[in-house]
Design a protein around this motif. Structure first.
Motif, PDB file in Angstrom:
ATOM      1  N   SER A  22       0.832  -1.215   0.000  1.00 56.05           N
ATOM      2  CA  SER A  22       0.000   0.000   0.000  1.00 56.05           C
ATOM      3  C   SER A  22       0.860   1.256   0.000  1.00 56.05           C
ATOM      4  N   LEU A  23       1.896   1.269   0.833  1.00 53.06           N
ATOM      5  CA  LEU A  23       2.782   2.430   0.883  1.00 53.06           C
ATOM      6  C   LEU A  23       3.575   2.593  -0.411  1.00 53.06           C
ATOM      7  N   THR A  24       3.843   1.491  -1.092  1.00 50.04           N
ATOM      8  CA  THR A  24       4.540   1.559  -2.381  1.00 50.04           C
ATOM      9  C   THR A  24       3.645   2.136  -3.465  1.00 50.04           C
ATOM     10  N   VAL A  25       2.368   1.753  -3.443  1.00 46.79           N
ATOM     11  CA  VAL A  25       1.452   2.109  -4.528  1.00 46.79           C
ATOM     12  C   VAL A  25       1.018   3.570  -4.461  1.00 46.79           C
ATOM     13  N   VAL A  26       0.796   4.095  -3.266  1.00 48.17           N
ATOM     14  CA  VAL A  26       0.180   5.415  -3.112  1.00 48.17           C
ATOM     15  C   VAL A  26       0.876   6.513  -3.916  1.00 48.17           C
ATOM     16  N   PRO A  27       2.220   6.644  -3.884  1.00 44.39           N
ATOM     17  CA  PRO A  27       2.848   7.766  -4.621  1.00 44.39           C
ATOM     18  C   PRO A  27       2.807   7.627  -6.143  1.00 44.39           C
ATOM     19  N   GLY A  28       2.655   6.399  -6.666  1.00 38.86           N
ATOM     20  CA  GLY A  28       2.684   6.211  -8.109  1.00 38.86           C
ATOM     21  C   GLY A  28       4.080   6.165  -8.702  1.00 38.86           C
ATOM     22  N   ARG A  29       5.105   6.173  -7.862  1.00 39.68           N
ATOM     23  CA  ARG A  29       6.482   6.037  -8.321  1.00 39.68           C
ATOM     24  C   ARG A  29       7.290   5.416  -7.196  1.00 39.68           C
ATOM     25  N   ALA A  30       8.383   4.752  -7.558  1.00 43.32           N
ATOM     26  CA  ALA A  30       9.173   4.024  -6.568  1.00 43.32           C
ATOM     27  C   ALA A  30      10.659   4.183  -6.866  1.00 43.32           C
TER      28      ALA A  30
ATOM     29  N   VAL B  48      12.789  -3.217  -0.179  1.00 44.31           N
ATOM     30  CA  VAL B  48      11.913  -3.592   0.936  1.00 44.31           C
ATOM     31  C   VAL B  48      11.079  -4.817   0.566  1.00 44.31           C
ATOM     32  N   HIS B  49      10.497  -4.817  -0.626  1.00 43.97           N
ATOM     33  CA  HIS B  49       9.711  -5.981  -1.067  1.00 43.97           C
ATOM     34  C   HIS B  49      10.585  -7.236  -1.134  1.00 43.97           C
TER      35      HIS B  49
END
Length: 366
Positions: free
Chosen positions: A336-344, A351-352
């Motif tokens: 969820s924390l990865t998806v919210v910003p739309g960039r990684a 982390v994954h």
């Protein structure tokens, strides 16, 4: 003679799936000597690469997100058939087979494949960009399916142990089918643009311009060979599983490690296809493959085993233990924390991968 062999070499992606199915026919249900196991392993690896090639041909023809959906559903349907076949063989371990396989698929896709793709894309292009609307919808569906099918059975009281009662199992199966059907409709029709790759400026990429799409005839031909290749991957993986089981037992490892190894083999085509998309800065396609595979694994496996439980003897254990529930909860929070910003950045990919490594370590040393 060498000149005559060149066309065959160029057509290896056509020959290997056929060879895999022929080899599968002659080896199915038999004890294989070491030499044959080596041959099966080589053909298995070739089938994985051929499956990726033909999936990309089909995907290029039909476009995204249909291409990702084709590979995810094809792999999962055959995986479900393999699970039901193994459950029909009976044995003390078959009661937890569906649970272990589905959970392994969720951890491999949501942490292993997602982590690798985010890491590769961000290292190669600076940051990995994707559409948070579509990815968030896929993640919420995966989390709901996993909780309803793998967590709730541990806490229900209608039957002793982490099992559903027949009514509860029917509800879980129908819910899985309905949610998966709603997601597919959303992905392919009503909000298709949410699942298309985007540029770094947030514009949707409707088509790749680097090459002309293949003809309809070529796409149909590749679709047929994709099916053969996937049958070969799953069937040959089952054929080498006794050798894997013997090696796991000789090494003193838990029997659950066998399920992890088989799941890794079955998901290899999607892993390679997702990594190729990540290298091309099409991270949304990679996430479609990963989360779509996790969703299909639950949404199709649970209804299938629910139906099979009518005529299969023995219990059907679906509930996860406390350790695996913690890993699932951590996966949902991190995703969820990865998806919210739309960039990684590479950090999110790392982390994954650490969560995935923790899953593997606990599978080996529970």
């Amino acid at each position: 003679m060498i000149t005559g062999l060149r066309p065959l070499i160029r057509q290896w992606t056509t020959l290997v799936p056929v060879l895999a199915v022929v080899l599968l026919v002659f080896t199915w249900g038999r004890d294989l000597p070491s030499a044959v196991v080596g041959l099966v392993t080589v053909v298995l690896a070739g089938s994985v690469l051929a499956a990726v090639h033909h999936a990309e041909v089909v995907a290029h023809r039909v476009g995204e997100p249909f291409g990702s959906l084709v590979l995810a559903i094809a792999v999962t349907v055959i995986e479900v058939a393999l699970i039901v076949t193994l459950m029909a063989d009976g044995g003390d371990k078959s009661s937890t087979l569906a649970r272990d396989t589905v959970f392994a698929a969720v951890m491999i896709t949501c942490n292993g494949i997602v982590g690798l793709c985010l890491l590769v894309a961000s290292l190669r292009h600076g940051t990995a960009v994707f559409n948070p609307e579509g990815t968030g919808a896929a993640l919420s569906t995966v989390a709901t399916l996993a909780t309803l099918s793998l967590v709730l059975p541990t806490f229900t009281t209608s039957k002793p142990g982490p099992e559903f009662s027949p009514v509860q199992l029917t509800f879980a199966a129908l819910s899985s089918l309905i949610l998966y059907g709603l997601f597919v409709a959303t992905q392919t029709m009503r909000h298709r643009d949410y699942f298309l790759p985007i540029t770094r400026q947030g514009e949707v990429i409707t088509a790749d311009t680097h090459a002309q799409p293949p003809s309809a005839r070529a796409a149909r031909f590749s679709l047929g060979l994709l099916g053969l290749a996937l049958i070969g991957v799953v069937g040959l993986a089952k054929g080498v599983s006794p050798t894997i089981e013997s090696g796991v037992e000789a090494a003193g490892l838990p029997q659950a490690v066998v399920g992890v190894i088989i799941a890794l083999l079955v998901l290899l085509p999607e892993t390679i296809a997702a990594l190729r998309s990540a290298r091309r800065d099409r991270v949304q396609t990679s996430l479609n493959l990963a989360l779509g595979s996790a969703m299909a694994s639950i949404g199709l496996t649970i209804p299938a085993v629910a139906l099979a439980s009518v005529w299969l003897s023995g219990p059907l254990v679906l509930g996860l233990g406390s350790t695996h529930m913690l890993l699932l909860a951590l996966t949902v929070v991190v995703s969820s924390l990865t998806v919210v910003p739309g960039r990684a950045t590479p950090l999110q990919g790392g982390v994954h991968l650490v969560v995935f490594a923790a899953y593997l370590e606990l599978a080996i040393n529970p």
